[in-house]
Each structure stands twice: as structure tokens, then as C-alpha cells.
Design a protein around this motif. Structure first.
Motif, PDB file in Angstrom:
ATOM      1  N   ALA A  21     109.232  60.388  81.882  1.00  0.00           N
ATOM      2  CA  ALA A  21     110.351  61.172  82.597  1.00  0.00           C
ATOM      3  C   ALA A  21     110.222  62.463  81.682  1.00  0.00           C
ATOM      4  O   ALA A  21     110.677  62.419  80.660  1.00  0.00           O
ATOM      5  CB  ALA A  21     111.810  60.436  82.148  1.00  0.00           C
ATOM      6  N   VAL A  22     110.240  63.630  82.421  1.00  0.00           N
ATOM      7  CA  VAL A  22     110.136  64.585  81.843  1.00  0.00           C
ATOM      8  C   VAL A  22     111.328  65.480  82.367  1.00  0.00           C
ATOM      9  O   VAL A  22     111.243  65.820  83.600  1.00  0.00           O
ATOM     10  CB  VAL A  22     108.842  65.532  82.185  1.00  0.00           C
ATOM     11  CG1 VAL A  22     109.039  67.013  81.384  1.00  0.00           C
ATOM     12  CG2 VAL A  22     107.769  64.660  81.510  1.00  0.00           C
ATOM     13  N   THR A  23     112.189  66.090  81.554  1.00  0.00           N
ATOM     14  CA  THR A  23     113.244  66.857  81.910  1.00  0.00           C
ATOM     15  C   THR A  23     112.832  68.326  81.784  1.00  0.00           C
ATOM     16  O   THR A  23     111.948  68.683  81.115  1.00  0.00           O
ATOM     17  CB  THR A  23     114.590  66.584  81.166  1.00  0.00           C
ATOM     18  OG1 THR A  23     114.456  67.286  79.764  1.00  0.00           O
ATOM     19  CG2 THR A  23     114.914  65.190  81.012  1.00  0.00           C
ATOM     20  N   GLY A  24     113.417  69.123  82.703  1.00  0.00           N
ATOM     21  CA  GLY A  24     113.125  70.657  82.576  1.00  0.00           C
ATOM     22  C   GLY A  24     111.721  70.954  83.042  1.00  0.00           C
ATOM     23  O   GLY A  24     110.997  71.898  82.585  1.00  0.00           O
ATOM     24  N   ILE A  32     112.505  65.619  86.203  1.00  0.00           N
ATOM     25  CA  ILE A  32     113.869  65.818  86.478  1.00  0.00           C
ATOM     26  C   ILE A  32     114.133  67.255  85.960  1.00  0.00           C
ATOM     27  O   ILE A  32     113.935  67.973  84.987  1.00  0.00           O
ATOM     28  CB  ILE A  32     114.641  64.941  85.553  1.00  0.00           C
ATOM     29  CG1 ILE A  32     114.355  63.479  85.505  1.00  0.00           C
ATOM     30  CG2 ILE A  32     116.291  65.195  85.505  1.00  0.00           C
ATOM     31  CD1 ILE A  32     114.907  62.582  84.393  1.00  0.00           C
ATOM     32  N   ASP A  33     115.114  67.814  87.178  1.00  0.00           N
ATOM     33  CA  ASP A  33     115.554  69.426  86.511  1.00  0.00           C
ATOM     34  C   ASP A  33     116.651  69.661  87.749  1.00  0.00           C
ATOM     35  O   ASP A  33     116.838  68.784  88.478  1.00  0.00           O
ATOM     36  CB  ASP A  33     114.237  70.461  87.111  1.00  0.00           C
ATOM     37  CG  ASP A  33     114.367  71.750  86.355  1.00  0.00           C
ATOM     38  OD1 ASP A  33     115.340  72.209  86.500  1.00  0.00           O
ATOM     39  OD2 ASP A  33     113.591  71.954  85.702  1.00  0.00           O
ATOM     40  N   SER A  63     109.919  63.670  91.797  1.00  0.00           N
ATOM     41  CA  SER A  63     111.053  64.376  90.813  1.00  0.00           C
ATOM     42  C   SER A  63     112.482  64.125  91.564  1.00  0.00           C
ATOM     43  O   SER A  63     112.396  63.732  92.686  1.00  0.00           O
ATOM     44  CB  SER A  63     110.764  65.839  90.647  1.00  0.00           C
ATOM     45  OG  SER A  63     110.689  66.531  91.966  1.00  0.00           O
ATOM     46  N   ILE A  64     113.522  64.389  90.708  1.00  0.00           N
ATOM     47  CA  ILE A  64     114.777  64.340  91.277  1.00  0.00           C
ATOM     48  C   ILE A  64     115.411  65.351  90.884  1.00  0.00           C
ATOM     49  O   ILE A  64     115.199  66.180  89.693  1.00  0.00           O
ATOM     50  CB  ILE A  64     115.551  62.951  90.790  1.00  0.00           C
ATOM     51  CG1 ILE A  64     116.903  62.746  91.466  1.00  0.00           C
ATOM     52  CG2 ILE A  64     115.699  62.898  89.304  1.00  0.00           C
ATOM     53  CD1 ILE A  64     117.380  61.445  91.116  1.00  0.00           C
ATOM     54  N   VAL A  65     116.410  66.070  91.539  1.00  0.00           N
ATOM     55  CA  VAL A  65     117.472  67.033  91.102  1.00  0.00           C
ATOM     56  C   VAL A  65     118.361  66.594  90.457  1.00  0.00           C
ATOM     57  O   VAL A  65     119.313  65.470  90.996  1.00  0.00           O
ATOM     58  CB  VAL A  65     117.706  68.029  92.252  1.00  0.00           C
ATOM     59  CG1 VAL A  65     118.800  69.038  91.871  1.00  0.00           C
ATOM     60  CG2 VAL A  65     116.753  68.632  93.061  1.00  0.00           C
ATOM     61  N   ALA A  66     118.884  66.856  89.069  1.00  0.00           N
ATOM     62  CA  ALA A  66     120.094  66.385  88.595  1.00  0.00           C
ATOM     63  C   ALA A  66     120.435  67.391  87.540  1.00  0.00           C
ATOM     64  O   ALA A  66     119.442  68.081  86.831  1.00  0.00           O
ATOM     65  CB  ALA A  66     119.523  65.103  87.855  1.00  0.00           C
ATOM     66  N   ALA A 121     114.419  70.150  79.095  1.00  0.00           N
ATOM     67  CA  ALA A 121     115.709  70.960  79.483  1.00  0.00           C
ATOM     68  C   ALA A 121     116.727  71.686  78.694  1.00  0.00           C
ATOM     69  O   ALA A 121     117.227  70.902  78.010  1.00  0.00           O
ATOM     70  CB  ALA A 121     116.285  70.000  80.740  1.00  0.00           C
ATOM     71  N   ALA A 122     116.754  72.949  78.708  1.00  0.00           N
ATOM     72  CA  ALA A 122     117.724  73.815  78.128  1.00  0.00           C
ATOM     73  C   ALA A 122     117.887  74.913  78.433  1.00  0.00           C
ATOM     74  O   ALA A 122     116.958  75.586  79.017  1.00  0.00           O
ATOM     75  CB  ALA A 122     117.465  73.543  76.457  1.00  0.00           C
ATOM     76  N   ILE A 123     118.845  75.805  77.936  1.00  0.00           N
ATOM     77  CA  ILE A 123     118.690  77.212  78.197  1.00  0.00           C
ATOM     78  C   ILE A 123     117.772  77.726  77.016  1.00  0.00           C
ATOM     79  O   ILE A 123     117.952  77.219  75.969  1.00  0.00           O
ATOM     80  CB  ILE A 123     120.152  77.809  77.819  1.00  0.00           C
ATOM     81  CG1 ILE A 123     120.959  77.444  78.986  1.00  0.00           C
ATOM     82  CG2 ILE A 123     119.952  79.371  77.786  1.00  0.00           C
ATOM     83  CD1 ILE A 123     122.425  78.097  79.012  1.00  0.00           C
TER      84      ILE A 123
END
Length: 297
Positions: A12-15, A38-39, A50-53, A88-90
Motif C-alpha cells: 500500500a502506497v500513500t500519496g 491511496i491518495d 487505488s482508493i481515494v481517502a 502522503a504529506a504536505i
């Protein structure tokens, strides 16, 4: 030591839509892994599921990290992934207000770790940053090059958020002896098209002094993550991910003589050698950067 680097994993990869996320997904797919993205916005690619979250929402985070893809019932399950790669981050200071930057990055990190704990996910790679050592750097450094033993300092909201993220990871590993967390302290990420700007500051040390003239090619960030997902050591382990050279055409010893004449050196530095050390990542992850701006300018 690493496990077999050819081992296929479900990750699972966020961002995934970010600058780093694009390179990481490309590298993981090229290595034969199964990637689930995941984004907070729809995926900008169609070669992965992918999924929007929104990871600042714990419920959405929990749901996303229990996903099994485009299944019939849409139920979540434990141990859905072999590894979580949390990117995922600013991504840098002053893109949003300081309070927003800190809140977003820290809260999302906590939610990922807490959801992973309840889903019994025990392998996590997080995108940390060289900013945990005090970017923008000043003239008061204990020694150079900076390495994993250097003191940490959060000098702005972004750097502080990354430092707190590392502390969250450390505490979760203390509470769970089965958990492994690899924190990649990623330097200033550059794409090939950005190297054309380098001649503009070739004789201006001030332009990139804030990061002690360091950088990392985005493609090399991708390979560092692929190496990190095979980390075999339990617990919390941080690594600087930085190019071997500086961004300057000026020899590093000349830079040191002008800007850090009284700072002790820890080991040898090559002619254009970086002032952030990537030796730990080379030793433990069997990773090394392959790309330099000098190949493109």
C-alpha cells in the motif's frame, strides 16, 4: 541485512500522486510488486488499483489500509498488505500555513500507524526528511558530513512535523516488538527537467546553502523505497537518502573552507562529495544513488 530483493510483495502506497509517489510506484511496479494506491484525490494513473481517502480522517485511513482491491463486497480485512509505504504529506514549508502543515503531516502519520496496528500490519516505510537535522542549516554544526548520529532539530513546522513523525514511529516500535519501521530521510527531490536550472546558481553558494547543497534524484528515491521494503531488522531504523555529490560545480573542500572552516570533518569527503552522508543506507539497505545532475547539465 535485507531479505531476498526479488520477493514479490503486496504494498500500500500513500500519496501516489505526489512527486515522490510517482517515482516510487514506477520502481515498485518495475520490480514486480503489487501496488495499491491511496491518495486524497483520484489516481493520476490507471496501472494500479487505488482508493481515494483522506488520511487525516481515521475512519477513512482504517478502511483504506484494510482494502483488498476491487472486490465484490468491499469489506476490509486484516493483513491486507505486506508493507505500507507512507509518503502522503504536505511536502514542504509554506505551501500551507505552519499550523496546517504540522497538523496534516502528524495526524495522518498517527492515523496510519494506529490503523496499521489494528490491521496487524507490521512493516512500514515512511518518508521522513533531512529537515529533521535542522533545515535551514546554520553555521553551528557539530561535524560534517551529517549522518544518522547527528542531533535532530525541528527548525520549522515542516521539519518539526517530520521529527514528530519519527518519534511516533519510534514509540510504536517500542510498544510492538514485531513492528519494523524504516524511515527514509529524503533530501531535496529533483526531477531531470529541474537540472537545467543548476547553471543559474553555479557561482552562488547562498542559493542552496539552506540544505547544505544536497539533493536526490527522484528515480533514486524510488529505488531506495524498493530496497527498504526488504528491510529485515525489526524496530525503528532511519536512513539519509541523498545523492553522492552536492549541487555545486565547486569542490566541496572549497565550500567548506568558505562556509564551515571550523567544523570538524567526520571521515573523508570526495572532490564534490555531499555534506549529508548516505553511508548507512548503502550499508544496511544495499542501496546507492545512480543519478547525478552532472549527467544532464
Amino acid at each position: 541485512m535485507n531479505t531476498n530483493s526479488s520477493e514479490k510483495k503486496r504494498i500500500a502506497v500513500t500519496g501516489i500522486n505526489g512527486k515522490v509517489g510517482t517515482h516510487v510506484v514506477n520502481e515498485l511496479l518495475a520490480a514486480g510488486h503489487e501496488v495499491f494506491g491511496i491518495d486524497k484525490s483520484p489516481a493520476q494513473r490507471d496501472d494500479i488499483i487505488s482508493i481515494v481517502a483522506d488520511l487525516n480522517d481515521y475512519g477513512q485511513t482504517f478502511d483504506a489500509l484494510g482494502s483488498i482491491g476491487w472486490d465484490v463486497l468491499g469489506d476490509t480485512k486484516d493483513k491486507a498488505f505486506d508493507v505500507i509505504v507512507h509518503l502522503a504529506a504536505i511536502p514542504h514549508p509554506r505551501l500551507y500555513s505552519n499550523a496546517k502543515t504540522f497538523q496534516n503531516n502528524v495526524n495522518a502519520c498517527y492515523n496510519v500507524f494506529e490503523a496499521a496496528h489494528h490491521h496487524r500490519l507490521r512493516d512500514i516505510v515512511i518518508a521522513s526528511s533531512e529537515t529533521v537535522f535542522g533545515v535551514p542549516f546554520d553555521g553551528n554544526l557539530e561535524y560534517l558530513p551529517i549522518d544518522e548520529e547527528s542531533p535532530r532539530r525541528g527548525r520549522n513546522a515542516y521539519g518539526l512535523s517530520k521529527l514528530v513523525m519519527e518519534h511516533i514511529a519510534e514509540e510504536y516500535t517500542k510498544n510492538d516488538p514485531e513492528l519494523r519501521v524504516t524511515a527514509l530521510r529524503i533530501s531535496y527531490v529533483q526531477n531531470v527537467e529541474e537540472y537545467k536550472e543548476y547553471p543559474e546558481f553555479a557561482d552562488n553558494l547562498d542559493a542552496r546553502a539552506w540544505d547544505i547543497w544536497s539533493y536526490i534524484d527522484g528515480r533514486d528515491v524510488g529505488t531506495s523505497v524498493e530496497k527498504a521494503i526488504h528491510q529485515s531488522k525489526r524496530g525503528f531504523h532511519p536512513y539519509l537518502i541523498v545523492a553522492d555529490d552536492t549541487v555545486m560545480p565547486i569542490p566541496t573542500k572549497q565550500i567548506l573552507a568558505e562556509r564551515y572552516p571550523n567544523t570538524p570533518l567526520k571521515g573523508d569527503i570526495s572532490e564534490y562529495g555531499a555534506l549529508l552522508s548516505n553511508q548507512a543506507a548503502k550499508n544496511d539497505l544495499n542501496w546507492k544513488p545512480k543519478h547525478s545532475w552532472r549527467d544532464h547539465v
